[in-house]
Design a protein around this motif. Structure first.
Motif, PDB file in Angstrom:
ATOM      1  N   MET A   1       0.859  -1.212   0.000  1.00  0.00           N
ATOM      2  CA  MET A   1       0.000   0.000   0.000  1.00  0.00           C
ATOM      3  C   MET A   1       0.890   1.257   0.000  1.00  0.00           C
ATOM      4  SD  MET A   1      -3.261   0.772   0.207  1.00  0.00           S
ATOM      5  CE  MET A   1      -4.368   2.037   0.735  1.00  0.00           C
ATOM      6  N   PRO A   2       0.784   2.126  -1.005  1.00  0.00           N
ATOM      7  CA  PRO A   2       1.639   3.335  -1.001  1.00  0.00           C
ATOM      8  C   PRO A   2       1.371   4.202   0.232  1.00  0.00           C
ATOM      9  CG  PRO A   2       0.415   3.105  -3.064  1.00  0.00           C
ATOM     10  CD  PRO A   2      -0.126   2.075  -2.133  1.00  0.00           C
ATOM     11  N   GLU A   3       2.451   4.863   0.653  1.00  0.00           N
ATOM     12  CA  GLU A   3       2.353   5.682   1.862  1.00  0.00           C
ATOM     13  C   GLU A   3       1.531   6.961   1.620  1.00  0.00           C
ATOM     14  OE1 GLU A   3       5.567   7.718   4.942  1.00  0.00           O
ATOM     15  OE2 GLU A   3       6.283   6.590   3.217  1.00  0.00           O
ATOM     16  N   ASP A   5      -1.196   9.381  -0.945  1.00  0.00           N
ATOM     17  CA  ASP A   5      -2.203   9.400  -2.017  1.00  0.00           C
ATOM     18  C   ASP A   5      -1.605  10.018  -3.276  1.00  0.00           C
ATOM     19  OD1 ASP A   5      -4.067   8.417  -0.208  1.00  0.00           O
ATOM     20  OD2 ASP A   5      -4.569  10.449   0.488  1.00  0.00           O
ATOM     21  N   ARG A  27      -1.361  13.197   1.850  1.00  0.00           N
ATOM     22  CA  ARG A  27      -2.243  12.133   2.347  1.00  0.00           C
ATOM     23  C   ARG A  27      -3.498  12.781   2.938  1.00  0.00           C
ATOM     24  NH1 ARG A  27       0.331  10.298   6.643  1.00  0.00           N
ATOM     25  NH2 ARG A  27       2.089   9.558   5.440  1.00  0.00           N
ATOM     26  N   ASP A  40       6.896   6.322  -4.083  1.00  0.00           N
ATOM     27  CA  ASP A  40       5.765   6.669  -4.953  1.00  0.00           C
ATOM     28  C   ASP A  40       4.446   6.689  -4.180  1.00  0.00           C
ATOM     29  OD1 ASP A  40       6.944   7.264  -7.270  1.00  0.00           O
ATOM     30  OD2 ASP A  40       6.514   5.373  -8.291  1.00  0.00           O
ATOM     31  N   GLY A  41       3.550   7.569  -4.606  1.00  0.00           N
ATOM     32  CA  GLY A  41       2.204   7.577  -4.046  1.00  0.00           C
ATOM     33  C   GLY A  41       1.260   6.847  -4.992  1.00  0.00           C
ATOM     34  N   LYS A  42      -0.039   6.783  -4.618  1.00  0.00           N
ATOM     35  CA  LYS A  42      -1.028   6.185  -5.520  1.00  0.00           C
ATOM     36  C   LYS A  42      -1.024   6.930  -6.855  1.00  0.00           C
ATOM     37  CE  LYS A  42      -4.099   5.015  -1.736  1.00  0.00           C
ATOM     38  NZ  LYS A  42      -5.173   5.598  -0.947  1.00  0.00           N
ATOM     39  N   ARG A  43      -0.709   8.218  -6.759  1.00  0.00           N
ATOM     40  CA  ARG A  43      -0.630   9.048  -7.964  1.00  0.00           C
ATOM     41  C   ARG A  43       0.654   9.855  -7.869  1.00  0.00           C
ATOM     42  NH1 ARG A  43      -3.338  13.964 -10.169  1.00  0.00           N
ATOM     43  NH2 ARG A  43      -3.869  14.740  -8.104  1.00  0.00           N
TER      44      ARG A  43
END
Ligand code: URP
Ligand code: ZN
Ligand code: ZN
Length: 490
Positions: A1-3, A5, A27, A40-43
């Protein structure tokens, strides 16, 4: 799970204090980390070559407001916030205006009805107090201040708005007691009315005579008077849309004496002059606002006020009235036989160009550092009005309201490219270098590639804290404090 968003990677982060090459981790809509090489983030947004700056705060603009002339602003909450976002501004602070006889609470509710569910970006309200009755100052205003409406504007001119000196003192006393900030529109009403009558009687009806009626001395006298009244009460105060050299000097002198007197100026005093009122036909009305643009030499004094810190706040005073509309500049429609500058609605648009033009003419010319630009764009307004550090900076815990700027992008301003509801811009044809290319509100992209993609209702109301900057100095006049009744000797 990326740290995170979202990670904004590889840009240059600029705040009022620092300029740093680092990534920004977001986040839950807030800035969660500032560091090199974040995971990396979710985006991920590639910000290489871009400046990563706090989203702008436009702390003086008129949205969905009926003016004292009877005109109605072109911009509602949807178009006003859309235009702001396209210009890198992520928060608006317009006015909830009381008309005489009206309850202030009712005015606030009415304005919320217009904003809530329609704004694309976050917002707060200043109040406009035109009827400072005992009930308003004793009950309504203190309760509203507790609810997050901690600044209010008063007018020393306009028939339907102006307060006399005694009323001004009473409002300032309430501001001191409740920890709120008074904003003053300082022009001498009687001087303007006298000169207007004389000009019209002599047949001088055209837009350029607006500038003659709204003489520099009308502004500087009222500015000096407002400063004196705030000194009697020992309360900080902000002079809005300051334009004239002598008014700037009065603020500078007051600050030199240690008074907490603040100043705001606007794009029209840097980028327009009185010559713009001289355009053929009635086109000059497009540049009419109060106070008016003054001469070229005066512009340099306004720039100096920005560079030396006399001005803390740079707002658009976006008061946009369409040129060709019965609710616009010529209320009721244009009639050549009866037209006069007195009948023209005062105000110019500027929400979207406020920051790009300041960047282009301020930062790129070397007048302003990037950090000073950020102060004027966002940070100082957040501090002045009690929303810092939630808004106005990029720091861990702050809302991720962020504008990514391409400092090399050059565009020519035209009404077709702007996102407001206007039918003209006073800045048509100007070349401007430095534009936001992507804008985020609470971590979500709301503007990219010239498209505003935030839905109506995306914006939230932000209650303001009593501003730190509104704290009194504790300087009684000759040992007597009118606000406590204490006389402490000579
Ligand atoms: O001309 C102006 N500035 N119109 C807007 C109302 C105001 O006084 O700010
Ligand atoms: Zn004003
Ligand atoms: Zn205004």
């Amino acid at each position: 799970m990326p740290e995170f968003d979202l990670v904004i990677r590889g840009g240059t982060v600029v705040t009022a204090a620092d300029t740093v090459r680092c990534d920004v981790g977001v986040r839950d809509g807030r800035v969660a980390a500032l560091a090199e090489n974040l995971s990396d983030g979710k985006r991920v947004i590639d910000a290489g070559g871009l400046l990563v700056m706090p989203g702008g705060i436009d702390s003086h603009c008129h949205i969905d407001q009926l003016s004292s002339s009877g005109a109605y602003t072109a911009d509602n909450w949807e178009s006003g916030t859309r235009s702001g976002l396209a210009g890198g501004t992520t928060m608006l602070m317009p006015f909830a205006a009381q008309f005489r006889g009206q309850s202030l609470r009712q005015a606030v509710e009415d304005y919320h009805q217009l904003a809530d569910g329609n704004a694309l970006s976050d917002y707060a309200f200043h109040l406009i107090i035109s009827d400072p009755t005992e009930a308003v100052l004793g009950q309504e205003l203190p309760a509203l201040i507790k609810d997050g409406y901690t600044s209010f504007k008063i007018y020393l001119t306009y028939d339907s708005l102006k307060l006399n000196d005694r009323e001004t003192l009473a409002v300032m006393e309430t501001a001191r007691r409740e920890g709120a900030l008074t904003m003053v529109h300082a022009e001498n009403h009687d001087v303007i009315a006298y000169l207007t009558d004389k000009l019209l009687a002599a047949g001088h009806v055209r837009p350029e005579f607006h500038r003659v009626a709204h003489a520099d001395i009308a502004e500087s006298e009222a500015t000096a008077r407002a400063i004196a009244l705030s000194e009697v009460i020992d309360v900080p105060m902000l002079l809005v849309h300051v334009s004239a050299r002598e008014a700037i000097e009065a603020i500078r002198r007051a600050r030199g004496r240690g008074l907490r007197v603040y100043g705001e100026t606007c794009p029209q005093y840097l980028f327009l002059t009185e010559d713009d009122l001289l355009q053929s036909g009635w086109e000059g009305a497009k540049c009419m606002c109060s106070p008016p643009p003054r001469d070229k030499a005066n512009q340099e004094f306004v720039w100096n006020g920005l560079t030396d810190g006399t001005f803390q706040v740079f707002s658009s005073d976006h008061a946009a009235y369409r040129f060709d509309s019965p609710k616009g500049k010529f209320v009721g429609g244009f009639d050549d036989a009866t037209a006069s500058f007195k009948k023209v609605a005062n105000g110019v648009p500027g929400l979207e160009i406020r920051l790009p033009m300041l960047f282009s003419e301020g930062v790129r010319t070397g007048r302003l550092s990037l950090n000073r630009f950020v102060e004027l764009a966002a940070t100082n307004a957040a501090k002045m009005y009690g929303v810092y550090p939630k808004k106005g900076t990029i720091a861990v815990g702050s809302d991720a309201d962020i504008a990514l700027w391409d400092p090399e992008l050059t565009r020519t301003v035209s009404i077709d490219m702007l996102h407001d509801n206007m039918d003209y811009t006073p800045y048509e044809g100007r070349q401007v270098t430095g534009w936001p290319v992507e804008v985020l509100v609470r971590g979500e992209t709301v503007f990219r590639d010239d498209d505003v993609i935030a839905p109506a209702g995306n914006g939230r109301f932000v209650p303001c804290e009593p501003p730190q900057m509104a704290k009194p100095l504790g300087r009684p006049i000759h040992g007597f404090s009118p606000t406590t009744g204490v006389f402490s000797g000579w």
